[in-house]
Scaffold this motif. Structure first.
Motif, mmCIF file in Angstrom:
data_model
loop_
_atom_site.group_PDB
_atom_site.id
_atom_site.type_symbol
_atom_site.label_atom_id
_atom_site.label_comp_id
_atom_site.label_asym_id
_atom_site.label_seq_id
_atom_site.Cartn_x
_atom_site.Cartn_y
_atom_site.Cartn_z
ATOM 1 N N VAL A 1 -12.655 -0.134 -3.057
ATOM 2 C CA VAL A 1 -13.462 -0.444 -1.871
ATOM 3 C C VAL A 1 -12.632 -1.195 -0.846
ATOM 4 C CG1 VAL A 1 -15.491 -1.685 -1.036
ATOM 5 C CG2 VAL A 1 -15.585 -0.454 -3.211
ATOM 6 N N ASN A 2 -11.931 -2.235 -1.290
ATOM 7 C CA ASN A 2 -11.124 -3.032 -0.357
ATOM 8 C C ASN A 2 -9.957 -2.239 0.196
ATOM 9 O OD1 ASN A 2 -12.785 -5.238 -0.671
ATOM 10 N ND2 ASN A 2 -11.566 -6.137 -2.329
ATOM 11 N N SER A 3 -9.378 -1.371 -0.657
ATOM 12 C CA SER A 3 -8.277 -0.531 -0.174
ATOM 13 C C SER A 3 -8.735 0.359 0.964
ATOM 14 C CB SER A 3 -7.739 0.326 -1.328
ATOM 15 O OG SER A 3 -7.236 -0.487 -2.366
ATOM 16 N N LEU A 4 -9.913 0.985 0.784
ATOM 17 C CA LEU A 4 -10.460 1.843 1.830
ATOM 18 C C LEU A 4 -10.790 1.042 3.099
ATOM 19 C CD1 LEU A 4 -11.436 4.658 2.658
ATOM 20 C CD2 LEU A 4 -13.672 4.098 1.651
ATOM 21 N N ARG A 5 -11.358 -0.174 2.908
ATOM 22 C CA ARG A 5 -11.713 -1.015 4.060
ATOM 23 C C ARG A 5 -10.472 -1.414 4.865
ATOM 24 N NH1 ARG A 5 -14.302 -2.359 8.399
ATOM 25 N NH2 ARG A 5 -14.426 -4.617 8.811
ATOM 26 N N ILE A 6 -9.399 -1.828 4.180
ATOM 27 C CA ILE A 6 -8.170 -2.233 4.877
ATOM 28 C C ILE A 6 -7.550 -1.049 5.588
ATOM 29 C CG2 ILE A 6 -5.816 -3.077 4.512
ATOM 30 C CD1 ILE A 6 -6.944 -4.789 2.225
ATOM 31 N N GLY B 1 -10.974 -8.679 10.331
ATOM 32 C CA GLY B 1 -12.224 -8.091 9.897
ATOM 33 C C GLY B 1 -12.669 -8.670 8.571
ATOM 34 N N ASP B 2 -13.821 -8.190 8.085
ATOM 35 C CA ASP B 2 -14.373 -8.659 6.814
ATOM 36 C C ASP B 2 -13.809 -7.829 5.679
ATOM 37 O OD1 ASP B 2 -15.883 -10.579 8.030
ATOM 38 O OD2 ASP B 2 -17.653 -9.310 8.273
ATOM 39 N N ILE B 3 -13.226 -8.528 4.695
ATOM 40 C CA ILE B 3 -12.720 -7.887 3.479
ATOM 41 C C ILE B 3 -13.306 -8.642 2.301
ATOM 42 C CG2 ILE B 3 -10.692 -7.222 2.140
ATOM 43 C CD1 ILE B 3 -9.083 -7.343 4.739
ATOM 44 N N ALA B 4 -14.013 -7.929 1.441
ATOM 45 C CA ALA B 4 -14.659 -8.536 0.268
ATOM 46 C C ALA B 4 -15.583 -9.676 0.691
ATOM 47 C CB ALA B 4 -13.617 -9.020 -0.744
ATOM 48 N N ILE C 1 -2.124 -11.546 -10.728
ATOM 49 C CA ILE C 1 -3.042 -11.021 -11.733
ATOM 50 C C ILE C 1 -4.462 -11.159 -11.212
ATOM 51 C CG2 ILE C 1 -3.887 -11.296 -14.101
ATOM 52 C CD1 ILE C 1 -1.151 -12.432 -14.824
ATOM 53 N N ASN C 2 -5.267 -10.105 -11.378
ATOM 54 C CA ASN C 2 -6.669 -10.088 -10.950
ATOM 55 C C ASN C 2 -6.812 -10.406 -9.455
ATOM 56 O OD1 ASN C 2 -7.536 -9.571 -13.615
ATOM 57 N ND2 ASN C 2 -7.511 -11.783 -14.088
ATOM 58 N N ASN C 3 -5.953 -9.804 -8.627
ATOM 59 C CA ASN C 3 -6.071 -9.986 -7.172
ATOM 60 C C ASN C 3 -7.360 -9.341 -6.690
ATOM 61 O OD1 ASN C 3 -5.659 -9.466 -4.253
ATOM 62 N ND2 ASN C 3 -3.669 -10.411 -4.676
ATOM 63 N N THR C 4 -8.145 -10.093 -5.913
ATOM 64 C CA THR C 4 -9.479 -9.630 -5.497
ATOM 65 C C THR C 4 -9.415 -8.456 -4.525
ATOM 66 O OG1 THR C 4 -9.473 -11.272 -3.728
ATOM 67 C CG2 THR C 4 -10.502 -11.905 -5.801
ATOM 68 N N TYR C 5 -8.292 -8.284 -3.850
ATOM 69 C CA TYR C 5 -8.193 -7.201 -2.863
ATOM 70 C C TYR C 5 -7.867 -5.856 -3.502
ATOM 71 C CZ TYR C 5 -7.946 -11.157 0.359
ATOM 72 O OH TYR C 5 -8.208 -12.305 1.058
ATOM 73 N N VAL C 6 -7.342 -5.857 -4.738
ATOM 74 C CA VAL C 6 -6.854 -4.624 -5.361
ATOM 75 C C VAL C 6 -8.024 -3.906 -6.031
ATOM 76 C CG1 VAL C 6 -5.214 -3.593 -6.962
ATOM 77 C CG2 VAL C 6 -4.595 -5.652 -5.682
ATOM 78 N N ASN C 7 -8.774 -3.141 -5.239
ATOM 79 C CA ASN C 7 -9.800 -2.234 -5.753
ATOM 80 C C ASN C 7 -10.012 -1.151 -4.716
ATOM 81 O OD1 ASN C 7 -11.990 -3.109 -3.883
ATOM 82 N ND2 ASN C 7 -11.805 -5.044 -5.019
ATOM 83 N N ALA D 1 0.858 -1.190 0.000
ATOM 84 C CA ALA D 1 0.000 0.000 0.000
ATOM 85 C C ALA D 1 0.888 1.232 0.000
ATOM 86 C CB ALA D 1 -0.909 -0.006 1.226
ATOM 87 N N ASP D 2 0.582 2.179 -0.899
ATOM 88 C CA ASP D 2 1.344 3.420 -0.897
ATOM 89 C C ASP D 2 0.735 4.378 0.110
ATOM 90 O OD1 ASP D 2 -0.942 4.359 -2.035
ATOM 91 O OD2 ASP D 2 -0.137 4.491 -4.075
ATOM 92 N N ARG D 3 1.267 5.624 0.144
ATOM 93 C CA ARG D 3 0.820 6.559 1.170
ATOM 94 C C ARG D 3 -0.619 6.999 0.976
ATOM 95 N NH1 ARG D 3 4.606 11.748 -0.423
ATOM 96 N NH2 ARG D 3 4.043 11.897 -2.635
ATOM 97 N N GLU D 4 -1.163 6.885 -0.268
ATOM 98 C CA GLU D 4 -2.575 7.202 -0.497
ATOM 99 C C GLU D 4 -3.482 6.015 -0.183
ATOM 100 O OE1 GLU D 4 -0.225 7.961 -2.730
ATOM 101 O OE2 GLU D 4 -0.178 10.127 -2.390
ATOM 102 N N GLY D 5 -2.908 4.858 0.132
ATOM 103 C CA GLY D 5 -3.711 3.696 0.469
ATOM 104 C C GLY D 5 -4.009 2.794 -0.708
ATOM 105 N N ARG D 6 -3.498 3.106 -1.890
ATOM 106 C CA ARG D 6 -3.722 2.223 -3.028
ATOM 107 C C ARG D 6 -2.933 0.928 -2.833
ATOM 108 N NH1 ARG D 6 -3.184 7.217 -5.720
ATOM 109 N NH2 ARG D 6 -0.973 6.774 -6.057
ATOM 110 N N LEU D 7 -3.563 -0.188 -3.252
ATOM 111 C CA LEU D 7 -2.969 -1.509 -3.075
ATOM 112 C C LEU D 7 -2.356 -1.971 -4.382
ATOM 113 C CD1 LEU D 7 -5.743 -3.299 -0.975
ATOM 114 C CD2 LEU D 7 -3.675 -2.161 -0.144
ATOM 115 N N TYR D 8 -1.227 -2.675 -4.233
ATOM 116 C CA TYR D 8 -0.532 -3.245 -5.371
ATOM 117 C C TYR D 8 -0.196 -4.697 -5.051
ATOM 118 C CZ TYR D 8 0.076 1.713 -6.405
ATOM 119 O OH TYR D 8 -0.143 3.030 -6.622
ATOM 120 N N SER D 9 -0.363 -5.558 -6.064
ATOM 121 C CA SER D 9 -0.108 -6.980 -5.877
ATOM 122 C C SER D 9 0.610 -7.530 -7.085
ATOM 123 C CB SER D 9 -1.436 -7.727 -5.671
ATOM 124 O OG SER D 9 -1.233 -9.121 -5.679
ATOM 125 N N SER D 10 1.367 -8.621 -6.839
ATOM 126 C CA SER D 10 2.062 -9.277 -7.946
ATOM 127 C C SER D 10 1.154 -10.255 -8.671
ATOM 128 C CB SER D 10 3.295 -10.011 -7.417
ATOM 129 O OG SER D 10 2.882 -11.040 -6.532
#
Length: 778
Positions: free
Chosen positions: A242-247, A267-270, A234-240, A223-232
């Motif tokens: 809504v989930n970024s804000l929830r985490i 907690g609940d994620i997705a 492909i099509n990771n379910t957490y990288v959106n 997660a960068d300083r703005e809270g955006r998620l990055y994953s290695s």
């Protein structure tokens, strides 16, 4: 239905069962829940520690990678072949070729580089090395320019920045690293070199760890300083978004004001319950996230919980069954008590039909019975009071008054017939009183009174009462038969009372019966007579029934003590160790005692005890060694024993011990006496007054005793031995000394010359003068 009805009627039992079962359920369930909670907490703690170790290792890899790229950037930015590409306004063709060639060499020498680009501020131009950059018609170049020169998003230099260089789905495929001459954030007014790092190189360490653990436990994200998620992936379910804000909200809520650099949240994620482990600042403004499915993570815990609840259920069923069995076992005495209460009350209603439980039923029955008992006992207390007063103070009442009281209180005492008073005395009372509790004594007294009255009243009107703790009194009205026949019948009933009490309670009773009483105001005298008669069990023994006729000889006997000659012979027999003679004298004494009055019996036996004690003490005084015998116990025998037979046997046994105690020391004692006597003679032979009597006084024995002892041992009298010793000393003095015959006579204890000469001549065959003359010549 019958079983249900039985159970329904037992309200107290219901409470017991329900309480036990609820307690078991609560304890077992609480124990199971506590165990699974502790297990789950332990697993979470272990997993958090494991995840933080993984992220710490990953942080180290990031730091190491950033350091490697930083060193490369310092080398590249000073490369002379790349400087023209960065700063020249008009770039010669050869410098451009050399620059591209240099970038190609750098790419080939670094396995972690995806691509490389150079931004020339003067020309506002970007130079790249990849085939896409050169051949895709400017698409890649435009993407780099738009990202690099975006005025709304300034980029920091000398640090990794996640970007998607080739992918269109938002997934990162590289990390950008911008190098400039300054350390300020990059702007479009300066030239820069941009390295693009392969994303696989960044995530490779975590992938290897997951492969080694033989299972995919979770997803790694950045997660960068703005809270955006990055994953290695492909099509990771957490990288959106809504989930970024929830985490981000979960981590912020968990940290609060503490701002911890690492930790974990659940907690609940997705729509899936997940465990998120985070570690901040591996590279400034980054956060590494490790997201795991909580259900998979706690899969073993869930299985353990199911097994634990299953085992607890089995044990709970067993415990319930055992508790029901134990409850019925424990309830059995209560049920028996209820049956007895129902059997002894007029109402036959079932306890279950009444209000309350079994104890309420028993309380109600008890109150009713106690009320009746109180009424009966109050009347009985009054009756017993008057009966005791008749026995102890009948002279205070007139015959008419006693008749009125008997009729008023319905006492079972005939006012028209003769009366006999019977005293039932408890045998072995001292032992009974010492070993029986107060409550047990009350129970025994109650039993004796009721049983005696119940047996006697079958034939005669009778009242029974306890006067003192050691005896019960029966007032028997002699109705119907002649005096002799009545007496035999009373004795028969008394014997039945003795047998019944002995069988059920193990108590022995003796009985004293008074003469007939014609006047009711003579009851006290009859009681006193019966009580005195009962004392003569000392002669007749335990369980005896004693009438006045049986002790007539004792009451009229004028002899009050044992003759002195019997006591003297008993003492001498003990001193001489003659058990047969001692037994004969003791038997004579007790034969006489059986004819004494009660008071004289105790006095005579007590005197016998003192005679034996004094004799024993005298014997012990004349012994070198004492024999083991408790002298203080002897004079307590008449008080502790209740019959003459017991006293006789105890004193006989004591005499045997005294005689037996003398035997081991007899020879020693006699030898010591004889040696003492001989020593006295040798020391005091010159004393004119030395003789058998003076020696007896010295050794504190009788003259006759020591004379007999000396004669039996040495076959000569003491006087003969004294003369033997004196004459031997006279012989020595005649042979060796210059003393005159008269002086020698005085030195040897003789005062009569003619007696001395006669003894000397009888011993040596000549007078002292002749003996000296012969010795001097020879």
């Amino acid at each position: 239905m019958k079983v249900f009805g039985f159970y329904k009627s037992k309200k107290y039992l219901q409470r017991v069962l329900i309480s036990i079962m609820l307690s078991l359920v609560i304890v077992l369930m609480a124990s199971t829940l506590a165990n699974t909670y502790i297990l789950e907490k332990s697993v979470k703690s272990i997993q958090e520690e494991s995840n933080l170790k993984v992220l710490t290792q990953f942080q180290y890899n990031f730091s190491y990678m950033n350091e490697v790229i930083t060193h490369l950037s310092y080398f590249v930015i000073k490369d002379n072949l790349l400087i023209p590409l960065m700063f020249d306004d008009m770039l010669p063709k050869m410098d451009l070729i050399r620059g591209y060639q240099r970038m190609t060499n750098i790419m080939e020498s670094s396995s972690f580089l995806h691509s490389m680009a150079i931004y020339n501020h003067s020309q506002n131009e970007i130079y790249g090395t990849t085939s896409n950059f050169l051949l895709d018609g400017g698409v890649t170049k435009k993407k780099i320019r738009d990202w690099l020169l975006d005025p709304s998003q300034p980029h920091l230099t000398s640090r990794l920045i996640p970007v998607n260089l080739e992918k269109e789905d938002g997934q990162i495929d590289t990390f950008a690293f911008i190098v400039t001459d300054s350390f300020k954030p990059f702007s479009s007014h300066e030239s820069a070199i941009i390295f693009y790092i392969k994303s696989d190189w960044v995530f490779d360490s975590l992938k290897k760890m997951n492969v080694r653990s033989n299972r995919d436990q979770g997803d790694l994200l950045i997660a960068d300083r703005e809270g955006r998620l990055y994953s290695s992936k492909i099509n990771n379910t957490y990288v959106n978004e809504v989930n970024s804000l929830r985490i981000q909200q979960m981590i912020t809520s968990s940290n609060g004001d503490l701002k911890r650099p690492s930790g974990f949240v659940i907690g609940d994620i997705a729509g899936v319950k997940s465990m998120v482990t985070y570690l901040e600042d591996p590279i400034p403004d980054w956060t590494i996230l490790y997201i795991q499915s909580y259900e998979k993570l706690m899969e073993d815990v869930t299985k353990t919980r199911v097994k634990s609840f299953g085992i607890s259920g089995v044990f709970l069923l067993m415990a319930i069954g055992l508790s029901i069995w134990l409850s019925y076992k424990l309830y059995h005495p209560i049920e028996d008590m209820l049956k007895r209460i129902r059997d002894h009350t007029t109402g036959k209603s079932q306890p279950g039909l009444l209000e309350g439980d079994e104890f309420d039923v028993m309380s109600e029955r008890y109150l009713k019975l106690s009320e009746k008992l109180h009424e009966i006992s109050s009347e009985q207390i009054v009756n017993k009071y008057y009966i005791r007063k008749f026995l102890t103070d009948s002279q205070m009442y007139s015959h008419h008054d006693i008749v009125n009281l008997i009729e008023k209180h319905n006492l079972h005492i005939s006012v028209r017939h003769e009366i006999r008073v019977c005293v039932l005395r408890i045998d072995h009372f001292m032992t009974y009183d010492r070993n029986t509790t107060a409550s047990t004594k009350k129970m025994y007294s109650f039993a004796i009174v009721n049983i005696a009255q119940e047996i006697m009243i079958k034939a005669y009107p009778c009242e029974a009462v306890e006067v003192w703790g050691d005896h019960v009194v029966l007032i028997v009205s002699m109705c119907g038969s002649s005096t002799n026949a009545v007496s035999e019948q009373v004795v028969h009933l008394i014997r039945e009372i003795q047998l019944t009490i002995g069988h059920y309670y193990g108590l022995s009773l003796s009985c004293g019966i008074s003469d007939k009483i014609s006047q009711l105001d003579h009851l006290s005298a009859g009681y006193t007579q019966a009580l005195n008669n009962s004392l003569y069990k000392i002669i007749f023994g335990y369980r005896s029934i004693i009438t006045t006729d049986a002790i007539k000889e004792n009451l009229t006997n004028s002899l009050v003590s044992i003759p002195d000659i019997i006591e003297r012979k008993l003492s001498e027999a003990l001193k001489k160790g003659q058990m047969t003679e001692a037994g004969i004298e003791l038997e004579k004494a007790f034969s006489l005692v059986t004819k004494f009055n009660y008071d004289d019996i105790h006095r005579a036996v007590n005197n016998l005890a003192w005679v034996i004690k004094n004799t024993a003490l005298e014997i012990m005084d004349n012994r070198v060694s004492k024999f083991a015998l408790n002298m203080d116990y002897i004079h307590h025998i008449p008080q502790e024993k209740e019959t003459l037979e017991e006293m006789y046997l105890t004193l006989l046994s004591l005499c045997a011990k005294i005689i037996e105690g003398q035997r081991p020391g007899t020879t020693e004692r006699n030898d010591l006496i004889l040696e003492t006597m001989k020593e006295l003679i040798h020391q005091k032979y010159s004393d004119v007054n030395l003789g058998q009597q003076s020696i007896a006084l010295t050794v504190k024995l009788s003259s006759a005793y020591i004379g007999k002892l000396f004669k039996e041992s040495f076959k000569m009298t003491i006087t003969e031995y004294i003369n033997e010793v004196r004459l031997r000393h006279a012989q020595i003095l005649l042979e060796s000394g210059n003393h005159t015959v008269l002086e020698i006579m005085e030195k040897c204890g003789y005062s009569n010359p003619s007696y001395f000469f006669r003894l000397f001549k009888a011993k040596f065959g000549s007078t002292p003068k002749e003996y000296r003359m012969k010795k001097s010549i020879s």
